[in-house]
Enzyme design. Structure first.
Site, PDB file in Angstrom:
ATOM      1  N   ARG A   1      39.285  42.075  43.801  1.00 47.78           N
ATOM      2  CA  ARG A   1      38.302  42.798  42.538  1.00 47.78           C
ATOM      3  C   ARG A   1      38.402  42.016  41.359  1.00 47.78           C
ATOM      4  O   ARG A   1      37.562  42.170  40.239  1.00 47.78           O
ATOM      5  CB  ARG A   1      38.338  44.178  42.458  1.00 47.78           C
ATOM      6  CG  ARG A   1      37.501  44.985  43.655  1.00 47.78           C
ATOM      7  CD  ARG A   1      37.586  46.225  43.619  1.00 47.78           C
ATOM      8  NE  ARG A   1      39.126  46.725  44.329  1.00 47.78           N
ATOM      9  CZ  ARG A   1      39.674  47.921  44.405  1.00 47.78           C
ATOM     10  NH1 ARG A   1      38.767  49.008  43.728  1.00 47.78           N
ATOM     11  NH2 ARG A   1      40.590  48.062  44.764  1.00 47.78           N
TER      12      ARG A   1
ATOM     13  N   GLY B   1      49.761  46.833  54.836  1.00 47.56           N
ATOM     14  CA  GLY B   1      49.784  48.099  54.382  1.00 47.56           C
ATOM     15  C   GLY B   1      51.289  48.415  53.360  1.00 47.56           C
ATOM     16  O   GLY B   1      52.107  47.604  53.581  1.00 47.56           O
TER      17      GLY B   1
ATOM     18  N   GLU C   1      46.062  60.228  52.857  1.00 49.58           N
ATOM     19  CA  GLU C   1      45.245  59.355  52.151  1.00 49.58           C
ATOM     20  C   GLU C   1      43.874  59.521  52.128  1.00 49.58           C
ATOM     21  O   GLU C   1      43.123  60.210  53.003  1.00 49.58           O
ATOM     22  CB  GLU C   1      45.245  57.631  52.995  1.00 49.58           C
ATOM     23  CG  GLU C   1      46.478  57.131  52.907  1.00 49.58           C
ATOM     24  CD  GLU C   1      47.069  56.852  51.474  1.00 49.58           C
ATOM     25  OE1 GLU C   1      46.310  56.094  50.673  1.00 49.58           O
ATOM     26  OE2 GLU C   1      48.158  57.536  50.800  1.00 49.58           O
TER      27      GLU C   1
ATOM     28  N   LYS D   1      53.466  22.109   8.080  1.00 46.75           N
ATOM     29  CA  LYS D   1      54.254  21.963   9.371  1.00 46.75           C
ATOM     30  C   LYS D   1      55.619  21.212   9.078  1.00 46.75           C
ATOM     31  O   LYS D   1      55.679  20.536   8.436  1.00 46.75           O
ATOM     32  CB  LYS D   1      53.319  20.960  10.375  1.00 46.75           C
ATOM     33  CG  LYS D   1      53.977  20.887  11.722  1.00 46.75           C
ATOM     34  CD  LYS D   1      54.112  19.368  12.301  1.00 46.75           C
ATOM     35  CE  LYS D   1      54.805  18.385  11.494  1.00 46.75           C
ATOM     36  NZ  LYS D   1      54.943  17.166  12.545  1.00 46.75           N
TER      37      LYS D   1
HETATM   38  C1  UD1 Z   1      48.375  53.486  47.512  1.00 43.19           C
HETATM   39  C2  UD1 Z   1      48.901  54.904  48.501  1.00 43.19           C
HETATM   40  C3  UD1 Z   1      47.964  56.241  47.868  1.00 43.19           C
HETATM   41  C4  UD1 Z   1      48.208  56.100  46.303  1.00 43.19           C
HETATM   42  C5  UD1 Z   1      47.736  54.779  45.800  1.00 43.19           C
HETATM   43  C6  UD1 Z   1      48.111  54.717  44.015  1.00 43.19           C
HETATM   44  C7  UD1 Z   1      49.525  54.206  50.505  1.00 43.19           C
HETATM   45  C8  UD1 Z   1      49.206  54.048  52.014  1.00 43.19           C
HETATM   46  N1  UD1 Z   1      48.728  54.758  49.655  1.00 43.19           N
HETATM   47  O1  UD1 Z   1      46.999  53.356  48.066  1.00 43.19           O
HETATM   48  O2  UD1 Z   1      48.498  57.256  48.443  1.00 43.19           O
HETATM   49  O3  UD1 Z   1      47.435  57.168  45.780  1.00 43.19           O
HETATM   50  O4  UD1 Z   1      48.497  53.885  46.280  1.00 43.19           O
HETATM   51  O5  UD1 Z   1      47.666  53.822  43.728  1.00 43.19           O
HETATM   52  O6  UD1 Z   1      50.583  53.756  50.355  1.00 43.19           O
HETATM   53  N2  UD1 Z   1      50.508  46.281  48.609  1.00 43.19           N
HETATM   54  C9  UD1 Z   1      51.356  45.257  49.378  1.00 43.19           C
HETATM   55  N3  UD1 Z   1      51.140  45.028  50.553  1.00 43.19           N
HETATM   56  C10 UD1 Z   1      50.187  45.571  51.333  1.00 43.19           C
HETATM   57  C11 UD1 Z   1      49.341  46.669  50.849  1.00 43.19           C
HETATM   58  C12 UD1 Z   1      49.599  46.906  49.318  1.00 43.19           C
HETATM   59  O7  UD1 Z   1      52.146  44.838  48.613  1.00 43.19           O
HETATM   60  O8  UD1 Z   1      50.060  45.413  52.399  1.00 43.19           O
HETATM   61  C13 UD1 Z   1      50.947  46.557  47.297  1.00 43.19           C
HETATM   62  C14 UD1 Z   1      49.550  46.147  46.228  1.00 43.19           C
HETATM   63  O9  UD1 Z   1      49.713  44.944  45.844  1.00 43.19           O
HETATM   64  C15 UD1 Z   1      49.727  47.298  45.254  1.00 43.19           C
HETATM   65  C16 UD1 Z   1      50.530  48.398  46.052  1.00 43.19           C
HETATM   66  O10 UD1 Z   1      50.889  47.950  47.214  1.00 43.19           O
HETATM   67  O11 UD1 Z   1      50.612  46.710  44.284  1.00 43.19           O
HETATM   68  C17 UD1 Z   1      49.286  49.635  46.201  1.00 43.19           C
HETATM   69  O12 UD1 Z   1      48.274  48.834  47.225  1.00 43.19           O
HETATM   70  P1  UD1 Z   1      46.954  49.468  47.054  1.00 43.19           P
HETATM   71  O13 UD1 Z   1      46.252  48.974  48.221  1.00 43.19           O
HETATM   72  O14 UD1 Z   1      46.212  49.270  46.003  1.00 43.19           O
HETATM   73  O15 UD1 Z   1      47.039  51.043  47.294  1.00 43.19           O
HETATM   74  P2  UD1 Z   1      46.129  51.804  48.298  1.00 43.19           P
HETATM   75  O16 UD1 Z   1      46.406  51.609  49.607  1.00 43.19           O
HETATM   76  O17 UD1 Z   1      44.969  52.253  47.727  1.00 43.19           O
END
Ligand code: UD1
Ligand code: CA
Length: 467
Positions: free
Chosen positions: A15, A78, A154, A351
């Site tokens: 995004r 994830g 979630e 400078k």
């Molecule tokens: C996650 C949490 C949710 C919480 C939210 C807070 C889980 C399943 N859910 O949601 O409970 O309220 O964060 O913002 O954990 N990332 C990785 N690898 C991946 C997926 C994510 O490194 O495979 C990193 C992202 O770059 C980010 C962070 O983990 O920095 C959170 O990921 P994001 O997808 O934003 O969080 P949600 O799944 O929406």
């Protein structure tokens, strides 16, 4: 107990609509993820494990000066899967703090608080109550059993009743290394997003009868993640406003706390006054009673007591002793070193030059690669010609010299003590002390000069007439 930190930063940040990985976008001129790294360093973590995926080269380049364990998550399956990629660096007996890489305002105080809560329990969660918890993981507590935390659900997997819960998971938590590894081993991706949810660990801990406690941040914006540029701008403003408030508490007069940007560190003396739209970058030090006019940019510089920086001045890598007067519209470039009471006026560029005590360069000049002594007056439009297209040469102007307006000093050249340069001179040879040097075409006055006559104007062509 030793603390290892895992920062999750493998997400692409679709995004942001950018070629730059999301966590490298700058907040206050520093990558989002670097804010978190610096904060983690402030709590004495023994190792920092960065889970990365997208933009590996750019990340490694931008963060090369930090000591990190680089953990590649080639496919983003994830948050639980992301943590698995760091497992090999985790000792069983360590506490492990898991942080999200896109919430840059998290403070050291909050992280310390979270680590302290973990000392009293098995799993510490950082949670916050939100009016609009939409999209976030919800903290499910058991009303019958002392309101204990039972699970995180979630948003996409939550029931309607669970979606009413306002307490959400920030994604930041601390647990023991051995527990973490055991629980990760039991994760599955059987859920609405077919992802390995880190949040499933909470129900596993509860099932084992582990105690789970929550901590809250001092300020809700600390845990706000950035997903798009509007959120980035919003957090930038929040961050800047906080810095303005801190500065005001330190005794700085700020004309408008919504119109100041500190992108680095700003150290201030007493009774400093800052007008609107000032930008500070890198490390800036302002002495006592310094005043900064509107629309000034100061970068990596030291400004002495009672200096006055007037509107629209740019100062970079410069050192000013006390009581200097700069601008309006002045530019001090790297290596400008001004002694007490020096004055650099409008449209003057300096400078790599020292300007002695009380010396003045008041109007429209370029002073580069120069040593200017004390009590020197440099007239309007003076240029030190320091560059022959290949090499740079030095101009030396000793104490008490007077340089007349519109003079060119072709370096290397030395103007000795007390000498005077006649206005409009092009000086190519050194001038002895107390001498007058004039190097300009001799004026001739010619009598009976016939001014050229204006031609009678041509008639406007017909076709243009009614335009
Ligand atoms: C996650 C949490 C949710 C919480 C939210 C807070 C889980 C399943 N859910 O949601 O409970 O309220 O964060 O913002 O954990 N990332 C990785 N690898 C991946 C997926 C994510 O490194 O495979 C990193 C992202 O770059 C980010 C962070 O983990 O920095 C959170 O990921 P994001 O997808 O934003 O969080 P949600 O799944 O929406
Ligand atoms: Ca997700």
């Amino acid at each position: 107990m030793a603390l290892s930190v895992i920062i999750l930063a493998a997400g692409k940040g679709t995004r942001m609509k950018s070629d730059l990985p999301k966590v490298l976008h700058p907040l206050a001129n520093k990558p989002i993820v670097e804010h978190i790294i610096d904060t983690v360093k402030a709590i004495d973590a023994q190792s920092i494990n960065l889970v990365y995926g997208h933009g590996a080269d750019l990340l490694k380049q931008a963060l090369s000066h930090h000591e990190l364990n680089w953990c590649l998550q080639a496919e983003q399956l994830g948050t639980g899967h992301a943590v698995m990629q760091a497992q090999e660096h985790i000792n069983d007996e360590d506490d492990v703090m898991i942080l999200v890489g896109d919430a840059p305002l998290i403070s050291a105080e909050t992280l310390k608080k979270l680590a302290t809560v973990k000392q009293e329990c098995d799993l510490a969660l950082l949670t916050v109550d939100l009016d609009d918890p939409n999209g976030m993981g919800r903290i499910v507590r058991d009303a019958n059993e002392g309101y204990n935390i039972k699970a995180i659900v979630e948003h996409k997997d939550a029931t309607q009743a669970q979606r009413e819960i306002k307490e959400i998971n920030t994604g930041m938590m601390v647990m023991g290394g051995a527990d973490l590894k055991r629980w990760l081993g039991n994760l599955s991706s059987d859920n609405a997003q077919n992802e390995y949810y880190l949040t499933d660990l909470i129900a596993m801990a509860a099932a084992e009868g582990k105690s789970i406690q929550a901590a809250q941040p001092d300020w809700a914006r600390e845990v706000e993640g950035i997903n798009n540029r509007a959120q980035l701008a919003s957090l930038e403003r929040a961050y800047q406003l906080r810095q303005a408030q801190t500065l005001m508490h330190e005794g700085v007069h700020i004309a408008d706390p919504a119109r100041i940007d500190v992108r680095g560190s700003l150290k201030v003396g007493k009774d400093v006054s800052i007008d609107v739209n000032a930008v500070f970058e890198g490390d800036v030090i302002l002495g006592n009673k310094v005043t900064i006019g509107p629309n000034c940019v100061l970068k990596n510089c030291v400004i002495g007591d009672e200096c006055k920086i007037e509107a629209f001045s740019h100062i970079e890598q410069a050192k000013l002793a006390s009581q200097c007067n700069i601008g309006p519209y002045a530019r001090l470039r790297p290596g400008s070193d001004l002694s007490e009471g020096a004055k650099i006026g409008n449209f003057v560029e300096v400078k790599k030059a020292t300007i002695g005590k009380g010396s003045k360069v008041n109007h429209l000049s370029y002073i580069g690669d120069a040593e200017v002594g004390e009590g020197v007056n440099i007239g309007a439009g003076t240029i030190t010609c320091n560059y022959d297209g290949v090499n740079k040469f030095k101009t030396q102007i000793h104490d008490g010299v007077f340089v007349g307006s519109n003079s060119s000093l072709v370096a290397p050249v030395t103007i000795e003590k007390g000498a005077t340069i006649g206005a409009g001179s092009t000086i190519t040879k050194s001038v002895d002390a107390e001498h007058l040097a004039i190097a300009r075409g001799k004026q001739r006055n010619i009598a009976g000069w016939q001014k050229p006559q204006k031609k009678t104007p041509e008639k406007t062509p017909e076709r243009n007439k009614n335009k």
